[in-house]
Design a protein around this motif. Structure first.
Motif, PDB file in Angstrom:
ATOM      1  N   LYS A  89       0.831  -1.219   0.000  1.00  0.00           N
ATOM      2  CA  LYS A  89       0.000   0.000   0.000  1.00  0.00           C
ATOM      3  C   LYS A  89       0.857   1.257   0.000  1.00  0.00           C
ATOM      4  O   LYS A  89       0.412   2.309  -0.475  1.00  0.00           O
ATOM      5  CB  LYS A  89      -0.942  -0.019   1.207  1.00  0.00           C
ATOM      6  CG  LYS A  89      -2.006  -1.127   1.104  1.00  0.00           C
ATOM      7  CD  LYS A  89      -2.924  -1.149   2.307  1.00  0.00           C
ATOM      8  CE  LYS A  89      -4.105  -2.078   2.122  1.00  0.00           C
ATOM      9  NZ  LYS A  89      -3.827  -3.504   2.381  1.00  0.00           N
ATOM     10  N   VAL A 104      -7.123   8.222  -1.155  1.00  0.00           N
ATOM     11  CA  VAL A 104      -7.381   8.688   0.207  1.00  0.00           C
ATOM     12  C   VAL A 104      -6.080   9.309   0.722  1.00  0.00           C
ATOM     13  O   VAL A 104      -5.022   8.681   0.592  1.00  0.00           O
ATOM     14  CB  VAL A 104      -7.772   7.491   1.110  1.00  0.00           C
ATOM     15  CG1 VAL A 104      -7.840   7.910   2.558  1.00  0.00           C
ATOM     16  CG2 VAL A 104      -9.091   6.889   0.669  1.00  0.00           C
ATOM     17  N   ILE A 216     -12.101   8.049   6.206  1.00  0.00           N
ATOM     18  CA  ILE A 216     -13.220   8.596   5.439  1.00  0.00           C
ATOM     19  C   ILE A 216     -14.505   8.034   6.053  1.00  0.00           C
ATOM     20  O   ILE A 216     -14.782   6.837   5.923  1.00  0.00           O
ATOM     21  CB  ILE A 216     -13.113   8.208   3.935  1.00  0.00           C
ATOM     22  CG1 ILE A 216     -11.698   8.499   3.398  1.00  0.00           C
ATOM     23  CG2 ILE A 216     -14.172   8.934   3.108  1.00  0.00           C
ATOM     24  CD1 ILE A 216     -11.262   9.952   3.444  1.00  0.00           C
ATOM     25  N   ASP A 222     -17.663  -0.483   0.759  1.00  0.00           N
ATOM     26  CA  ASP A 222     -16.676   0.050  -0.178  1.00  0.00           C
ATOM     27  C   ASP A 222     -17.101  -0.412  -1.570  1.00  0.00           C
ATOM     28  O   ASP A 222     -18.054  -1.185  -1.715  1.00  0.00           O
ATOM     29  CB  ASP A 222     -15.228  -0.339   0.186  1.00  0.00           C
ATOM     30  CG  ASP A 222     -14.850  -1.768  -0.150  1.00  0.00           C
ATOM     31  OD1 ASP A 222     -15.732  -2.560  -0.563  1.00  0.00           O
ATOM     32  OD2 ASP A 222     -13.661  -2.122   0.000  1.00  0.00           O
TER      33      ASP A 222
HETATM   34  N1  LIG Z   1      -9.043   5.363   4.826  1.00  0.00           N
HETATM   35  C1  LIG Z   1     -10.179   4.676   4.980  1.00  0.00           C
HETATM   36  N2  LIG Z   1     -11.327   5.274   5.379  1.00  0.00           N
HETATM   37  C2  LIG Z   1     -12.461   4.538   5.559  1.00  0.00           C
HETATM   38  N3  LIG Z   1     -12.542   3.221   5.362  1.00  0.00           N
HETATM   39  C3  LIG Z   1     -11.430   2.576   4.956  1.00  0.00           C
HETATM   40  C4  LIG Z   1     -10.202   3.262   4.745  1.00  0.00           C
HETATM   41  N4  LIG Z   1      -9.266   2.382   4.363  1.00  0.00           N
HETATM   42  C5  LIG Z   1      -9.882   1.191   4.339  1.00  0.00           C
HETATM   43  N5  LIG Z   1     -11.177   1.287   4.690  1.00  0.00           N
HETATM   44  C6  LIG Z   1     -12.121   0.155   4.805  1.00  0.00           C
HETATM   45  O1  LIG Z   1     -11.370  -0.956   5.306  1.00  0.00           O
HETATM   46  C7  LIG Z   1     -11.367  -2.039   4.366  1.00  0.00           C
HETATM   47  C8  LIG Z   1      -9.980  -2.676   4.289  1.00  0.00           C
HETATM   48  O2  LIG Z   1      -9.011  -1.753   3.837  1.00  0.00           O
HETATM   49  P1  LIG Z   1      -8.002  -2.026   2.645  1.00  0.00           P
HETATM   50  O3  LIG Z   1      -7.018  -0.914   2.647  1.00  0.00           O
HETATM   51  O4  LIG Z   1      -8.769  -2.248   1.397  1.00  0.00           O
HETATM   52  O5  LIG Z   1      -7.261  -3.337   3.146  1.00  0.00           O
HETATM   53  P2  LIG Z   1      -7.251  -4.847   2.639  1.00  0.00           P
HETATM   54  O6  LIG Z   1      -6.049  -4.934   1.771  1.00  0.00           O
HETATM   55  O7  LIG Z   1      -7.125  -5.675   3.851  1.00  0.00           O
HETATM   56  O8  LIG Z   1      -8.530  -5.069   1.863  1.00  0.00           O
HETATM   57  C9  LIG Z   1     -11.821  -1.435   3.063  1.00  0.00           C
HETATM   58  O9  LIG Z   1     -12.532  -2.427   2.347  1.00  0.00           O
HETATM   59  C10 LIG Z   1     -12.699  -0.269   3.482  1.00  0.00           C
HETATM   60  O10 LIG Z   1     -14.018  -0.701   3.707  1.00  0.00           O
END
Ligand SMILES: Nc1ncnc2c1ncn2[C@@H]1O[C@H](COP(=O)(O)OP(=O)(O)O)[C@@H](O)[C@H]1O
Ligand SMILES: [Mg+2]
Length: 347
Positions: A89, A104, A216, A222
């Motif tokens: 990431k 983000v 957020i 999502d």
């Molecule tokens: N910055 C953020 N603000 C709000 N929700 C978030 C944010 N980052 C991640 N999420 C939520 O957390 C979940 C997991 O984050 P993500 O970065 O996609 O990790 P992974 O690789 O484990 O899927 C996402 O599917 C989303 O719903």
């Protein structure tokens, strides 16, 4: 023409092999971990490998082998542009910032004091993430400066295991309570407290950096958009777990009312970066603007393949089956020089 495939069951390669059989494409199953793999590929025009972030040997070797071949002119999947930022990431932050994509707002620190200075003057909550991991396993809400200091301390101290045993158990328990997981899975989670995964045993702890994102708020789902070859995209909404902000891995999803702005951005970023395949995760900001949370060439294809249709890059809707793995291999075949393809008839 001959396509080499490194096969792992229950991955994209099941479909690639099926496609080759059905369409009389010359293919060869290889074990990419063989010492003489490069030599074995001398009679092949392409190598396809659905490498996985949770398989330690894949993490160790896949990109070296794929990029070496690509460097020498062999077509590969995933190629460098598609795969270099996979399961990282922090790398994705840099590449998305570099092309002004709507990411983000994200922060990375390689120095404890700098991280602490930032933590003292920023607002909360924030989202803390390890650079790797999936299914929301390494994603946590940080509600206060004290919590931020705690993760910063650990990031520059003993570090984090790639596998969060307590987090895993608590996630399984919550799913069980809400009716979406079984008791057996909870019991397996308990066993995992004592028996680490092979991956966690082999992978060294994550440390020496700390990564946060702006939180957020108010997203009950999502949006996952998968784009193949910058040409075709399907999407699904994934709902967050109960009393949680995290959607990925929740197992609850829908194909309705997809935000087409997210699809549009996905096409733009995918084409700009030259991605053979990509899954984006989006959340919506307070004004309803989609922001990218992460991207990944590898994704669970089962759910998305059940989508009721897909968009082409002009955003026209096609009520047909979304076939990500088939299009991956077709794009590889189409990218081969005519000479490679005509060799098929000579062979
Ligand atoms: N910055 C953020 N603000 C709000 N929700 C978030 C944010 N980052 C991640 N999420 C939520 O957390 C979940 C997991 O984050 P993500 O970065 O996609 O990790 P992974 O690789 O484990 O899927 C996402 O599917 C989303 O719903
Ligand atoms: Mg995700």
């Amino acid at each position: 023409m001959q396509i080499a495939i490194h096969h792992t069951s229950d991955s994209f390669s099941d479909h690639w092999i099926e496609y080759c059989k059905k369409n009389n494409i010359n293919y060869k199953i290889v074990n990419a971990f063989d010492n003489d793999i490069i030599c074995q590929l001398k009679d092949c025009d392409a190598l396809m490998w659905h490498h996985h972030h949770g398989h330690f040997k894949d993490v160790l070797a896949a990109r070296k082998i794929l990029f070496a071949l690509e460097h020498a002119g062999v077509k590969v999947f995933p190629d460098f542009k598609t795969g270099w930022h996979f399961d990282d990431k922090v790398a994705q932050k840099y590449i998305l910032e570099a092309i002004d994509a709507p990411l983000v707002p994200s922060y990375v620190f390689y120095d404890r004091k700098e991280a602490e200075d930032w933590a003292k003057q920023t607002t909360y909550p924030k989202v803390f993430k390890l650079k790797g991991g999936a299914g929301a396993a390494n994603v946590k809400l940080i509600k206060s400066r004290a919590e931020a200091f705690k993760v910063i301390g650990k990031s520059f101290g003993k570090g984090f295991s790639q596998f969060d045993r307590m987090g895993n158990l608590s996630d399984r328990y919550k799913k069980f309570r809400s009716g979406s997981g079984s008791l057996l899975l909870v019991l397996k989670g308990v066993a995992r407290l004592f028996i680490p995964t092979d991956f966690a045993k082999q992978q060294s702890p994550e440390r020496g950096y700390v990564y946060f994102q702006e939180f957020i708020p108010d997203n009950n789902h999502d949006t996952r958009v998968v784009v193949i070859g910058g040409q075709k995209a399907a999407a699904e909404k994934r709902y967050v777990r109960k009393n949680d902000f995290r959607a990925s891995g929740s197992g609850s999803f829908s194909y309705d009312n997809i935000d087409t702005n997210a699809v549009k951005i996905s096409f733009e970023v995918s084409k700009r970066l030259g991605l053979q395949a990509v899954a984006f995760d989006f959340v919506l900001d307070e004004e309803g603007k989609p922001l990218i949370v992460e991207l990944s060439y590898g994704f669970g294809a089962r759910g998305i393949s059940e989508a009721p249709g897909y968009w082409d890059s002009q955003l026209n809707w096609h009520a047909d089956r979304f076939n990500p793995q088939q299009w991956m291999i077709e794009n590889i075949i189409n990218s081969l020089e005519p000479a490679d393809v005509s060799r098929q008839s000579v062979d």
